[in-house]
Design an enzyme around this catalytic site. Structure first.
Site, PDB file in Angstrom:
ATOM      1  N   CYS A  35       6.853  -0.810   9.623  1.00  0.00           N
ATOM      2  CA  CYS A  35       5.961  -1.973   9.546  1.00  0.00           C
ATOM      3  C   CYS A  35       6.664  -3.191   8.946  1.00  0.00           C
ATOM      4  O   CYS A  35       6.224  -4.314   9.124  1.00  0.00           O
ATOM      5  CB  CYS A  35       4.741  -1.664   8.688  1.00  0.00           C
ATOM      6  SG  CYS A  35       3.681  -0.409   9.396  1.00  0.00           S
ATOM      7  N   CYS A 104      -0.576  -7.843   2.890  1.00  0.00           N
ATOM      8  CA  CYS A 104       0.384  -7.731   1.784  1.00  0.00           C
ATOM      9  C   CYS A 104      -0.356  -7.476   0.472  1.00  0.00           C
ATOM     10  O   CYS A 104       0.093  -6.681  -0.359  1.00  0.00           O
ATOM     11  CB  CYS A 104       1.206  -9.009   1.650  1.00  0.00           C
ATOM     12  SG  CYS A 104       2.289  -9.303   3.055  1.00  0.00           S
TER      13      CYS A 104
END
Lengths: 143, 377
Positions: A35, A104
């Site tokens: 990712c 995030c």
């Protein structure tokens, strides 16, 4: 219009609490290299208080800034407070993140939860497993 | 360009003298662009850019083929999205697409094109030079191989125009796309070369501009800028290539010293201006942001910079795994780049990569042997 807020850039350029704690009381890792982001959180815990926290992050600017801010938010705080840290709180403390970077802050929340679970496991402290979803990234196509 | 904004501002389609002056300038620009690539002026169509030129070329060739019952197209896996997404649309129309493997070095051969050729192939579209890793395809060889075949050969030459030699007749190119801003020309202007005998399909309908093949009032200032910039670039092509190749190779040599990094694409068959590396254990966006702080403007094929969840399709096409493609860095050299700049860039990139690796748990795992390195050194 810059991509990131000044606060994000500050935490990205001068990240707080970077590093490793040897013999940490709890370690948590979220994300994966496919990712493109991994966060690892190290906790030192004394009398239910997070006395020290360090992080290592592989990821973009907002991933590094989110880790830095999240560690600041839980440092010196009781476990109970760290357990309630949300990605929303991290995002708000950073004066916002672009929509496609919100994951995030989710990673930061996850990594901290996993570090706390590791601490509970190591010390045979009972907990509700439902509070600790397995590490995943909702927004990622590779899971 | 400037005189065409405030002095020669007429509409080339108008009969009054202002308009006719603009018309004259337009046709002069067309002839000059044609001369730069060895074409006839009537074979030049001005478009809004490289993407439009690619779209128009591909739809034209495909639909001409379909009329003859030929619905197979050959291209490569690492074309620009202006080509790939157009091919996707054709696929939905029932065309069959063969995307050639571009190998680890990012270069295909004419033999591979011939091997993929079928009786129903109507179009071969292969980029001259790749926009991310700069690898240069053997366009003249492919053109020669297809010369006597009933198939249209289009090349997206957006990265090549003004930097590599183009002679559409010598290289047997049927259609070719160019974009103005890749050789210091203006943005939003492009060129489609179409060999005489190929009837262009109209994409933008309307007036009779561009021989009825591309409606819309011509962007005269941009066209004049493109023509001038292309002429200048072509005039200095050998000198620039020689100078840039030396700087490029110095930069590659310097960055190659960073452990567990590797150049993307062939070291020799590449644009003189292009350097593209992958570094293990770091992510491209943070690398770009820190380089920007040091005054270095670069780009990356990481997912975070592409705005999608996947890293660059070009890096995946040359076989880079996702985790390595996220750590890519592209640097483009220009005529103004100096040897001192290159030294500075080598130091800056080395420092930033080291800094980011020191805070990367992924890198730590690689160092500790908990994860496998992708690169040998």
């Amino acid at each position: 219009m810059a991509l990131y807020s000044e606060k994000v850039m500050d935490h990205f350029r001068n990240p707080r609490n970077v590093g490793v704690i040897e013999n940490a009381d709890g370690v948590g890792e979220a994300g994966n290299p496919v990712c493109g982001d991994i966060m690892k959180i190290y906790l030192k815990i004394e009398n239910d208080i997070i006395t020290d926290v360090k992080f290592e992050t592989f990821g973009c600017g907002s991933a590094i800034a989110s880790s830095s801010m999240a560690t600041e938010l839980i440092k010196g705080k009781p476990i109970s407070e760290a357990m309630t840290l949300t990605n929303k709180a991290v995002t708000e403390a950073l004066d916002g993140l672009p929509a496609h970077k919100l994951h995030c802050s989710v990673l930061a929340e996850e990594a901290i939860r996993l570090a706390l679970r590791d601490y509970f496991d190591k010390n045979n402290i009972p907990y509700d497993p439902k509070e600790f979803p397995d590490a995943h990234c909702d927004t990622c196509c590779h899971t | 360009m400037l005189p065409y904004m405030d002095e020669v501002y007429g509409n080339p389609s108008s009969l009054y003298s202002f308009g006719q002056d603009a018309k004259e300038a337009l046709e002069d620009a067309r002839a000059r662009v044609a001369a730069c690539i060895g074409a006839d002026p009537r074979e030049i169509t001005f478009t809004s850019g490289g993407s439009e030129a690619d779209n128009q070329a591909i739809f034209t060739a495909a639909h001409l083929g379909a009329k003859k019952g030929k619905k197979h197209i050959i291209s490569t896996a690492f074309e620009h999205h202006a080509v790939l997404h157009t091919l996707d649309r054709l696929k939905a129309e029932g065309f069959e697409i063969t995307l050639l493997d571009v190998h680890k070095n990012g270069v295909i051969t004419a033999d591979e094109v011939l091997a993929a050729l079928r009786d129903d192939t109507c179009l071969v579209t292969i980029m001259y030079a790749n926009n991310e890793i700069g690898t240069v395809q053997p366009i003249a060889e492919i053109g020669a191989a297809l010369k006597d075949k009933d198939v249209i050969f289009h090349t997206d030459a957006v990265q090549a125009a003004g930097h590599l030699h183009i002679d559409v007749k010598e290289q047997n190119i049927d259609m070719l796309s160019i974009s103005g801003h890749k050789f210091h020309g203006p943005k939003g202007i492009g060129v489609l070369y179409t060999r005489t005998g190929i009837r262009l399909e109209t994409i933008i309908s309307g007036g009779a501009q561009e021989r009825g093949k591309r409606a819309g009032t011509e962007n005269i200032p941009a066209i004049m800028g493109l023509a001038k910039a292309l002429e200048d670039a072509v005039a200095g092509i050998d000198e620039n290539a020689a100078k840039l190749t030396v700087l490029r190779d110095k930069l590659i040599e310097g960055l190659d010293k960073i452990p567990y990094g590797e150049l993307n694409g062939d070291a020799v068959k590449r644009l003189p201006s292009n350097v593209n590396f992958c570094f293990e254990g770091i992510e491209g966006e943070s690398l770009l942001l820190l380089l920007d702080d040091k005054g270095i403007c670069a780009s990356s094929g990481s997912a975070c910079t592409s705005g999608s969840l996947d890293p660059s399709h070009v890096l995946l096409a040359i076989g880079r795994p996702h985790e390595v493609a996220h750590g890519s860095l592209r640097l483009s050299l220009g005529e103004d780049t100096t040897e001192e700049d290159v030294d500075y860039i080598i130091t800056a990139v080395t420092d930033v990569v080291t800094y980011l690796r020191n805070m990367s748990p992924f890198w730590r795992d690689l160092v500790d042997g908990k994860r496998q390195h992708v690169f040998e050194k």
